[in-house]
Structure formats: C-alpha cells, structure tokens
Scaffold this motif. Structure first.
Motif, PDB file in Angstrom:
ATOM      1  N   ALA A  79       0.854  -1.193   0.000  1.00 11.73           N
ATOM      2  CA  ALA A  79       0.000   0.000   0.000  1.00 11.73           C
ATOM      3  C   ALA A  79       0.890   1.243   0.000  1.00 11.73           C
ATOM      4  CB  ALA A  79      -0.911   0.006   1.224  1.00 11.73           C
ATOM      5  N   PRO A  80       0.338   2.362  -0.511  1.00 14.77           N
ATOM      6  CA  PRO A  80       1.074   3.623  -0.386  1.00 14.77           C
ATOM      7  C   PRO A  80       0.944   4.154   1.036  1.00 14.77           C
ATOM      8  CG  PRO A  80      -1.003   3.994  -1.488  1.00 14.77           C
ATOM      9  CD  PRO A  80      -0.906   2.503  -1.288  1.00 14.77           C
ATOM     10  N   ALA A  81       1.877   4.990   1.434  1.00 14.65           N
ATOM     11  CA  ALA A  81       1.846   5.561   2.778  1.00 14.65           C
ATOM     12  C   ALA A  81       2.404   6.970   2.742  1.00 14.65           C
ATOM     13  CB  ALA A  81       2.640   4.699   3.750  1.00 14.65           C
ATOM     14  N   LEU A  82       1.817   7.825   3.565  1.00 17.28           N
ATOM     15  CA  LEU A  82       2.267   9.208   3.692  1.00 17.28           C
ATOM     16  C   LEU A  82       3.216   9.306   4.882  1.00 17.28           C
ATOM     17  CD1 LEU A  82       2.060  12.286   3.015  1.00 17.28           C
ATOM     18  CD2 LEU A  82       0.131  12.344   4.636  1.00 17.28           C
ATOM     19  N   ILE A  83       4.411   9.851   4.659  1.00 17.92           N
ATOM     20  CA  ILE A  83       5.372  10.039   5.745  1.00 17.92           C
ATOM     21  C   ILE A  83       4.985  11.307   6.505  1.00 17.92           C
ATOM     22  CG2 ILE A  83       7.799  10.392   6.350  1.00 17.92           C
ATOM     23  CD1 ILE A  83       8.573   8.964   3.777  1.00 17.92           C
ATOM     24  N   LEU A 102       3.756   7.226  10.088  1.00 15.78           N
ATOM     25  CA  LEU A 102       3.163   7.032   8.767  1.00 15.78           C
ATOM     26  C   LEU A 102       1.644   7.061   8.837  1.00 15.78           C
ATOM     27  CD1 LEU A 102       5.325   3.966   7.627  1.00 15.78           C
ATOM     28  CD2 LEU A 102       5.747   6.365   7.061  1.00 15.78           C
ATOM     29  N   THR A 103       1.061   7.464   7.696  1.00 14.01           N
ATOM     30  CA  THR A 103      -0.349   7.217   7.426  1.00 14.01           C
ATOM     31  C   THR A 103      -0.407   6.199   6.302  1.00 14.01           C
ATOM     32  OG1 THR A 103      -1.198   9.366   8.141  1.00 14.01           O
ATOM     33  CG2 THR A 103      -2.490   8.179   6.509  1.00 14.01           C
ATOM     34  N   VAL A 104      -0.837   4.976   6.642  1.00 18.16           N
ATOM     35  CA  VAL A 104      -0.923   3.905   5.654  1.00 18.16           C
ATOM     36  C   VAL A 104      -2.291   3.992   4.974  1.00 18.16           C
ATOM     37  CG1 VAL A 104      -0.776   1.423   5.256  1.00 18.16           C
ATOM     38  CG2 VAL A 104       0.622   2.492   7.055  1.00 18.16           C
ATOM     39  N   VAL A 105      -2.310   3.892   3.624  1.00 18.43           N
ATOM     40  CA  VAL A 105      -3.551   4.044   2.851  1.00 18.43           C
ATOM     41  C   VAL A 105      -3.826   2.745   2.089  1.00 18.43           C
ATOM     42  CG1 VAL A 105      -4.807   5.511   1.237  1.00 18.43           C
ATOM     43  CG2 VAL A 105      -2.918   6.480   2.568  1.00 18.43           C
TER      44      VAL A 105
END
Length: 359
Positions: A79-83, A102-105
């Motif tokens: 999955a993509p993730a926002l640092i 992280l915010t895991v999407v």
C-alpha cells in the motif's frame, strides 16, 4: 479450529501456560539439583540435574521448531503511505535506524496511523521526506506490522509518485498489543516449585546432622594451617650449647610460627627446627610446649651422651623432642655420632635420664 487458530493457542493460550509452567519446573529442579549436588558433595545428584537441564533445553527447542513449522506464513499486502514525520535514532553505520510516523492508505480498509522503526541506508535517506509518499508492506491481521519497501516495483514507484493522501486522524493510530505476562508468571511459578521439590527431597542431607558435621569438618579443615620453620646460627662461638641460646632461639621460632605448641622439635649444633599444625586439629595432649622445655639441662644431656655412651669425642649430636604417646610422658632423645659409632639416651620432661642405648 484451523491451523492458524491452533498455532495462536499454542503460543498464547492455555497450552502456552502449561508449557511455560513445565519448562520452569524442570529448569528449577535441574538447577537446584546441580547446586545441591555441589553443597552435599554428591556427584550423582549434580549429574542428574545437568542431565535434566539438557533434556529440558532439547525438548523446548524441538517443540519450538514444531510450532514454527505449523504457523502459516503471514500474508502481506502493499500500500502507499504518507510520511508524517521521521527522525534518525542513530548514525554510526551505513544503515541508519529511523523512526517513521506514517499514514498507511490500504485499498481494502480505511487509512490509519502507525509508528515504526526501520534501518535505512545512509545513501537512500534523502529520498524520505516529511509529507512525501512511499510504498509499504503491511499485514491485514496485524496492521501495526508495517515495513517500508526500499526497492518497490516500477508500477508502485509510479503510483507513490502520483498518489495524494491526507493525514489520518490520531484516533486511527494502531500499535502492537502489550504482551501478556501469564506465560512468564507460570514459568516463574514452575521454577520455584521445581526448586522447592528438590530441596524437600534432599532436606535430610542438606540440613541434617550429617550435613552439619560435614560443614563443621569443612570449616575446621579450611582454618587449619601446617607450618614448618627453622633457624640457623653461625660462627665458631654460636653453638646452641651456649648457655641461654636454646631458649632464646625457641622464643624466636615461637614468634615466627605464631604458636608455642608444635608437633616436632629438633635441635642440632647450629640449627633448631619445628613443625606442626594450627587451627584446632592438633592434639593438645600430644603437643610440645616450647615454653616448658628444660633447655638449661640440654647441654648436660649432650655432654653425657658424648662422653658416657662410648662413642668417643668429638662427635655430632642431635636432640629430638617427642610428644607424649601411649601413656608415656614427653621424651627427650639425644643422639650422638663419634669415632666409636652411634648411641643415644632418653630423658623425661624434667631432664632425668631414663634410658641409655650405647654402642
């Protein structure tokens, strides 16, 4: 119950508690056997404890390998993730430990927050910046198990470059559950019970009269000290037959060995030697008290032995003081050697001649 559930029960459920208790009990009994074997000086008890400990370790290793073999390989998803933020926690090697927020999407569930720590190569560290996107792998059943993919496929690299994501609220943060201490407590309880059982079984040898006597003997032997010392006088006029010199030399030896009672005393023309044991094992009735000997009479005994036993003069002489034994009083034996051979006489503690052994 499926394989996954069975594996979970073996590691966290009642089976794990029983396994921890038994492992602790066997370990406690084994270690206590080894210690008690040393204390009571019984090699079989020590070897029994060592053997039980080895068997326990082998059994635990085999059981652990079987549990690992039965556990399914955990499934992971990408999955993509926002640092959200990152911070290096070390920097003394090529791989730097970094703490990521992280915010895991995921595609199949709402976005969530997670904090992880991962080593990143120093050369790749500039690629990770706050508010930038990256690619991660996570476990759907344990979403806190997240790992950044340092070398994603081209398709995932392209998706991360064009993906936009908002920060997930703090309420969505996940973390690993605290490990329960039940298994640890069961192991400690088993350890104590195993040790207690061994102590109870060996209490007679550990705390009985035989053990007390053994400890007393050990203490006595450890405090004993065997000594041997001598002193030599030199010079033409330094014979120990000179008036007062024997007592003076005996007092010097007493100070050197630290006790006035000895087991053996030998006097020659220019040498006096003593030996014995300190620490209480020496029989007081058979000890020689250096302070009580009639040194002033010894020169007369030597003169009588040299002139009255037919060995001729001049000759060498030797005095041996023997402790009392077999109902006999302390014996002073004077041996002489001259042209006519060897002879000796014996005297009591008052210097009175009791026996003569001529040539």
């Amino acid at each position: 119950m499926g394989t996954s559930d069975a594996g979970l029960e073996e590691t966290t459920g009642p089976i794990a508690l029983i396994r921890g208790f038994l492992a602790g009990a066997m370990t406690g009994a084994a270690l206590t056997c080894m210690v008690c074997g040393v204390v009571i000086e019984r090699v079989p008890v020590f070897l029994l404890g060592a053997g039980v400990q080895v068997l326990t370790v082998v059994a635990l290793l085999i059981l652990e390998s079987r549990i690992r073999a039965r556990k399914p390989v955990p499934a992971t998803r990408t999955a993509p993730a926002l640092i959200e933020d990152l911070r290096a926690t070390g920097g003394e090697s090529a791989d730097v430990p970094v703490r990521f927020d992280l915010t895991v999407v995921p595609d199949d569930r709402p976005a969530y927050r997670v904090t992880i720590s991962q080593a990143i190569n120093l050369a790749d560290l500039p690629d990770y910046r706050p508010k930038s996107m990256t690619v991660v792998e996570y476990r759907p059943d344990e979403p806190w198990e997240v790992e950044i993919v340092t070398r994603p496929t081209p398709s995932w690299t392209a998706r991360a470059a064009r993906e936009k994501a908002d920060s997930a609220p703090e309420a969505t943060r996940v973390s690993a559950p605290a490990r329960k201490g039940s298994s640890c407590f069961a192991g400690i309880l088993g350890l104590l019970l195993g040790a207690a059982v061994v102590v109870v079984l060996l209490r007679g040898e550990l705390f009985g009269d035989e053990a007390a006597a053994r400890r007393a003997d050990s203490s006595s032997s450890s405090s004993e000290r065997t000594f041997s010392s001598s002193t030599t006088v030199s010079g033409p006029s330094s014979s120990l037959l000179v008036a007062g010199r024997m007592r003076e030399t005996a007092e010097s030896l007493t100070g050197r060995v630290g006790t006035p009672t000895v087991a053996e005393l030998t006097i020659q023309e220019h040498r006096m030697a003593v030996s014995g044991t300190t620490g209480g094992s020496q029989d007081a009735a058979r000890a020689i008290d250096l302070r009580a000997l009639p040194y002033e009479l010894f020169p007369g005994l030597v003169r009588e032995a040299r002139t009255g036993l037919g060995v001729g003069s001049p000759g060498t002489w030797r005095i041996d003081v023997e402790p009392a034994s077999g109902g006999r009083d302390l014996t002073i034996r004077v041996s002489v050697t001259g042209e006519g051979g060897e002879a000796s006489l014996e005297a009591d503690a008052q210097g009175r001649i009791t026996e003569r052994h001529g040539t």
